[in-house]
Design an enzyme around this catalytic site. Structure first.
Site, mmCIF file in Angstrom:
data_model
loop_
_atom_site.group_PDB
_atom_site.id
_atom_site.type_symbol
_atom_site.label_atom_id
_atom_site.label_comp_id
_atom_site.label_asym_id
_atom_site.label_seq_id
_atom_site.Cartn_x
_atom_site.Cartn_y
_atom_site.Cartn_z
ATOM 1 C CG HIS A 182 -1.910 1.056 1.264
ATOM 2 N ND1 HIS A 182 -1.629 2.324 1.722
ATOM 3 C CD2 HIS A 182 -3.204 1.058 0.860
ATOM 4 C CE1 HIS A 182 -2.723 3.060 1.587
ATOM 5 N NE2 HIS A 182 -3.690 2.327 1.072
ATOM 6 C CG ASP A 305 -8.240 3.678 -1.068
ATOM 7 O OD1 ASP A 305 -7.969 3.450 0.121
ATOM 8 O OD2 ASP A 305 -7.441 4.181 -1.858
HETATM 9 C C1 VNL Z 1 -5.632 8.723 0.894
HETATM 10 C C2 VNL Z 1 -6.256 7.909 -0.022
HETATM 11 C C3 VNL Z 1 -4.866 8.160 1.907
HETATM 12 C C4 VNL Z 1 -6.125 6.536 0.090
HETATM 13 C C5 VNL Z 1 -4.735 6.782 2.013
HETATM 14 O O1 VNL Z 1 -4.007 6.168 2.963
HETATM 15 C C6 VNL Z 1 -5.380 5.982 1.097
HETATM 16 C C7 VNL Z 1 -5.793 10.158 0.799
HETATM 17 C C8 VNL Z 1 -3.436 6.901 3.973
HETATM 18 O O2 VNL Z 1 -6.637 10.619 -0.007
HETATM 19 O O3 VNL Z 1 -5.081 10.875 1.518
HETATM 20 O O4 VNL Z 1 -5.258 4.650 1.232
HETATM 21 MN MN MN Z 2 -5.819 2.751 0.510
#
Ligand code: VNL
Ligand code: MN
Length: 345
Positions: A182, A305
């Site tokens: 990730h 997500d």
């Molecule tokens: C965000 C999008 C952050 C998907 C994420 O993990 C994620 C963001 C911290 O839009 O900041 O998995």
């Molecule tokens: Mn994510």
């Protein structure tokens, strides 16, 4: 429930949670001296001073059984494959990280045992201490029966081509546990061009960070050493599949002039053999169509997500995808069941 809800078993494969202890630790990280790109997100989510839109993410990350289950019901999502959200435990010192990873895995196993038909989970580990990580991975898969593993890209600016992490890769391969790489923000060497325009995060930096990680693993020969290792990349493969022809061509040139090591297979061969991708947060039918053609229908999995992106459009995207019913069964659940050892309904 949507009219179509009963038709598909929708398993969403990149769905984020946190636990209070990790959130408290990250608030400490946010307030401590430091200047990495990760702090932009960590400050926003864990140390928000105002209750604006993004600040609402933290309660939704911490919630498991209220709003989350309602959201799943409303959108016809059968299962969320849960994982501790980025940066996971990777910004803590090794001892704290090791302890919090075990705690997060215990909490994950507990919520899955309360809702075994609705949740599955990816185990966290602390790459800061590779040998202890390998032990926790074994406990999480064998004892807690979690479904796979997650890591948030680099650790202290190092990537999985570094031999110090080989105990982790060896354990994952032996456990038949897929590692979901990730994103987190780009590592310190990739800093300045990502400081403006919001490029540090999901807009662009996350994808560059993870695609670079995946390419480093392929061209360094990691998959010759661990030929059965399985890696999952979100966000439509972080675009690696769009680049395979040029990767093959230029990696061969680099090998021939001695700047890249000789490998048994080409990057495109490794990518098709050792990787699967998910559609998390990337809802383009054109990109999906290309990805299925490039990688094969068995290597693409659906994801939302949550809670960073809303469930309804992710469901609408896959419900309306221009693929056959048999293909949609694989995208929605068949591939997830196979890769993450989730029992069929
Ligand atoms: C965000 C999008 C952050 C998907 C994420 O993990 C994620 C963001 C911290 O839009 O900041 O998995
Ligand atoms: Mn994510």
């Amino acid at each position: 429930m949507t009219a179509d809800a009963k038709k598909w078993r929708r398993i969403a494969t990149e769905e984020a949670l946190s636990i209070p202890e990790v959130a408290a630790g990250l608030r400490g990280v946010a307030r401590a001296p430091g200047n990495s790109l990760d702090l932009i997100l960590v400050k926003r989510i864990y140390d928000a001073q105002v209750d604006d839109g993004p600040a609402r993410l933290l309660p939704r990350l911490l919630d498991l059984e209220d709003e989350r289950l309602c959201d799943m019901d409303q959108n016809g999502v059968a299962v969320q494959l849960l994982s501790l959200t980025a940066p996971g435990v990777q910004m803590f010192d090794a001892d704290t990280a090791t302890e919090l990873a075990a705690l997060a895995n215990d909490r994950l196993a507990a919520v899955i045992s309360r809702h075994p038909a609705r949740f599955a989970g990816l185990a966290t580990f602390a790459p800061q201490s590779p040998k202890r990580a390998a032990k926790e991975m074994e406990r999480a898969i064998k004892t807690l029966k979690l479904n796979g593993l997650i890591v948030n890209s680099h650790t202290n600016n190092e990537y999985f081509d570094n031999p110090k992490y080989f105990p982790i890769l060896e354990a994952a391969e032996a456990l038949d546990a897929c590692i979901y790489i990730h994103p987190r923000a780009p590592s310190d060497g990739l800093d300045a061009p990502f400081r403006d325009y919001g490029l540090d995060g999901a807009q662009w930096g996350y994808g560059i960070e993870v695609s670079t990680h995946a390419v480093r693993m392929m061209v360094s020969g990691v998959f010759d050493r661990f030929p059965k290792l399985k890696i999952c990349l979100g966000h439509m493969g972080e675009a690696v599949q769009f680049w395979l022809w040029r990767l093959d061509y230029m990696n061969k040139n680099a090998q021939n002039r001695g700047s890249a090591p000789k490998t048994k297979l080409t990057p495109s061969e490794y990518f098709k053999r050792n990787f699967v991708i998910t559609t998390s947060g990337q809802e383009s039918h054109l990109a999906l169509d290309f990805s299925i053609k490039a990688l094969g229908i068995d290597n693409v999995l659906w994801a939302i997500d949550y809670p960073y992106q809303p469930s309804a459009p992710a469901v609408a995207f896959m419900d309306s995808a221009p693929v056959s019913a048999a293909e949609k069964e694989k995208l929605y659940h068949g591939n997830a069941e196979r890769v993450f050892h989730i029992p069929p309904a």
